[in-house]
Design a protein around this motif. Structure first.
Motif, short mmCIF file in Angstrom:
data_model
loop_
_atom_site.label_atom_id
_atom_site.label_comp_id
_atom_site.label_asym_id
_atom_site.label_seq_id
_atom_site.Cartn_x
_atom_site.Cartn_y
_atom_site.Cartn_z
N MET A 1 0.93 -1.30 0.10
CA MET A 1 -0.25 -0.03 0.05
C MET A 1 0.96 1.35 -0.10
SD MET A 1 -2.64 -1.34 3.08
CE MET A 1 -2.23 -2.79 3.25
N PRO A 2 0.62 2.28 -0.90
CA PRO A 2 1.54 3.27 -0.88
C PRO A 2 1.07 4.41 0.19
CG PRO A 2 -0.13 3.55 -2.64
CD PRO A 2 -0.23 2.06 -2.12
N MET A 3 2.08 5.06 0.39
CA MET A 3 1.56 6.39 1.09
C MET A 3 0.12 7.14 0.72
SD MET A 3 3.71 9.84 1.90
CE MET A 3 2.83 11.30 2.44
N ASN A 4 -0.63 7.19 1.74
CA ASN A 4 -1.97 8.06 1.33
C ASN A 4 -1.70 9.51 1.55
OD1 ASN A 4 -4.55 8.79 1.28
ND2 ASN A 4 -5.47 7.52 2.57
N ARG A 5 -2.05 10.16 0.52
CA ARG A 5 -1.79 11.67 0.44
C ARG A 5 -3.08 12.40 0.83
NH1 ARG A 5 3.07 11.91 -1.58
NH2 ARG A 5 3.62 10.46 -3.33
N ASN A 6 -4.21 11.76 1.15
CA ASN A 6 -5.42 12.46 1.14
C ASN A 6 -6.03 12.07 2.56
OD1 ASN A 6 -5.61 13.70 -1.36
ND2 ASN A 6 -6.06 11.92 -2.08
N PHE A 7 -6.32 12.93 3.40
CA PHE A 7 -7.07 12.68 4.81
C PHE A 7 -8.25 11.75 4.29
CE2 PHE A 7 -4.28 16.09 5.59
CZ PHE A 7 -4.01 16.04 6.94
N ALA A 8 -8.62 11.09 5.32
CA ALA A 8 -10.03 9.91 5.13
C ALA A 8 -10.96 11.11 4.87
CB ALA A 8 -9.88 9.14 6.21
N ALA A 9 -12.11 10.79 4.20
CA ALA A 9 -13.05 11.47 4.15
C ALA A 9 -14.03 11.27 5.49
CB ALA A 9 -14.06 11.08 3.16
N GLN A 10 -13.93 10.09 5.98
CA GLN A 10 -14.68 9.73 7.40
C GLN A 10 -13.54 8.91 8.12
OE1 GLN A 10 -18.61 7.87 6.95
NE2 GLN A 10 -18.35 7.03 9.02
N GLU A 11 -13.47 9.26 9.21
CA GLU A 11 -12.39 8.53 10.17
C GLU A 11 -13.13 7.02 10.54
OE1 GLU A 11 -13.44 10.20 14.79
OE2 GLU A 11 -11.81 10.84 13.51
N PRO A 12 -12.24 6.18 10.66
CA PRO A 12 -12.82 4.78 11.15
C PRO A 12 -13.14 4.95 12.57
CG PRO A 12 -10.41 4.63 10.94
CD PRO A 12 -10.90 6.13 10.28
N ALA A 13 -13.96 4.01 12.88
CA ALA A 13 -14.39 3.77 14.33
C ALA A 13 -13.09 3.02 15.07
CB ALA A 13 -15.43 3.16 14.80
N ARG A 14 -12.74 3.55 16.38
CA ARG A 14 -11.67 2.84 17.20
C ARG A 14 -11.74 1.02 17.23
NH1 ARG A 14 -7.79 4.00 21.25
NH2 ARG A 14 -6.58 2.08 21.28
N THR A 15 -13.15 0.70 17.23
CA THR A 15 -13.28 -0.87 16.98
C THR A 15 -12.69 -1.47 15.92
OG1 THR A 15 -15.61 -0.48 16.29
CG2 THR A 15 -15.24 -0.95 18.60
N PRO A 51 6.24 -0.62 1.74
CA PRO A 51 4.79 -0.50 1.07
C PRO A 51 3.83 -1.20 1.47
CG PRO A 51 6.55 -2.00 -0.26
CD PRO A 51 7.08 -1.33 0.79
N GLY A 52 4.13 -2.06 2.43
CA GLY A 52 3.01 -3.03 3.06
C GLY A 52 2.35 -2.44 4.12
N VAL A 53 2.73 -1.42 4.74
CA VAL A 53 2.10 -0.66 5.85
C VAL A 53 0.91 0.10 5.24
CG1 VAL A 53 2.44 1.13 7.55
CG2 VAL A 53 4.25 -0.48 7.17
N ARG A 54 -0.28 0.01 5.96
CA ARG A 54 -1.31 0.54 5.81
C ARG A 54 -1.34 2.03 6.26
NH1 ARG A 54 -4.87 -2.45 8.88
NH2 ARG A 54 -5.75 -3.53 6.98
N HIS A 55 -1.86 3.05 5.51
CA HIS A 55 -1.52 4.41 6.05
C HIS A 55 -2.78 4.93 6.07
CE1 HIS A 55 0.14 8.70 5.09
NE2 HIS A 55 0.11 8.57 6.19
N ILE A 56 -3.11 5.46 7.16
CA ILE A 56 -4.45 6.13 7.28
C ILE A 56 -4.27 7.65 7.62
CG2 ILE A 56 -6.88 6.25 8.27
CD1 ILE A 56 -6.52 3.17 8.31
N LYS A 57 -4.57 8.50 6.87
CA LYS A 57 -4.54 10.08 7.29
C LYS A 57 -5.94 10.36 8.05
CE LYS A 57 -2.35 13.03 4.66
NZ LYS A 57 -0.98 13.34 4.72
N ILE A 58 -5.75 10.95 9.07
CA ILE A 58 -7.07 11.44 9.89
C ILE A 58 -7.06 12.78 10.27
CG2 ILE A 58 -8.43 11.07 11.79
CD1 ILE A 58 -7.03 8.18 11.76
N GLU A 59 -8.04 13.75 9.67
CA GLU A 59 -8.10 15.17 10.00
C GLU A 59 -8.63 15.07 11.34
OE1 GLU A 59 -9.33 19.40 8.24
OE2 GLU A 59 -9.75 17.53 6.91
N ASP A 60 -7.88 15.59 12.33
CA ASP A 60 -8.15 15.56 13.83
C ASP A 60 -8.45 16.88 14.24
OD1 ASP A 60 -8.37 14.42 16.01
OD2 ASP A 60 -6.62 15.31 16.82
#
Length: 111
Positions: A1-15, A51-60
């Motif tokens: 998985m490549p680097m994510n350049r965009n913030f997630a449209a919706q943040e995932p739930a903690r669970t 490249p195998g690391v999942r990247h999640i950008k979260i607008e906090d």
């Protein structure tokens, strides 16, 4: 998985995050934050080797539950997860070597 350049449209739930399998980097920040912008080249270099690391950008921000569940106070906060469990955390770090070591903790296979 490549680097994510965009913030997630919706943040995932903690669970959902707690159930992730494999290595994951949660990046908490904001698109207008100069500290967040400054770390992007370091992240890009790190993801070139992991490249195998999942990247999640979260607008906090105020009232955002995922950031509060991780007690995020400053941006960027990088949280390194292995199978949903926090392994390391970097807060407002501009040190490429520190970032490299944290990535290796969750993904020891370097390209």
């Amino acid at each position: 998985m490549p680097m994510n350049r965009n913030f997630a449209a919706q943040e995932p739930a903690r669970t959902e995050v707690d159930a992730y399998e494999g290595p994951t980097l949660l990046e908490f920040g904001a698109p207008w934050c100069p500290h967040c912008q400054a770390v992007q080249p370091l992240l890009e270099e790190a993801f070139a080797h992991h490249p195998g690391v999942r990247h999640i950008k979260i607008e906090d921000g105020k009232g955002k539950p995922l950031g509060r569940s991780y007690r995020v106070k400053l941006w960027p906060t990088l949280i390194f997860l292995s199978n949903g469990t926090e392994v390391d955390r970097l807060v407002r770090s501009g040190d490429g070597e520190e970032l490299r070591r944290a990535m290796e903790k969750i993904d020891p296979t370097v390209r």
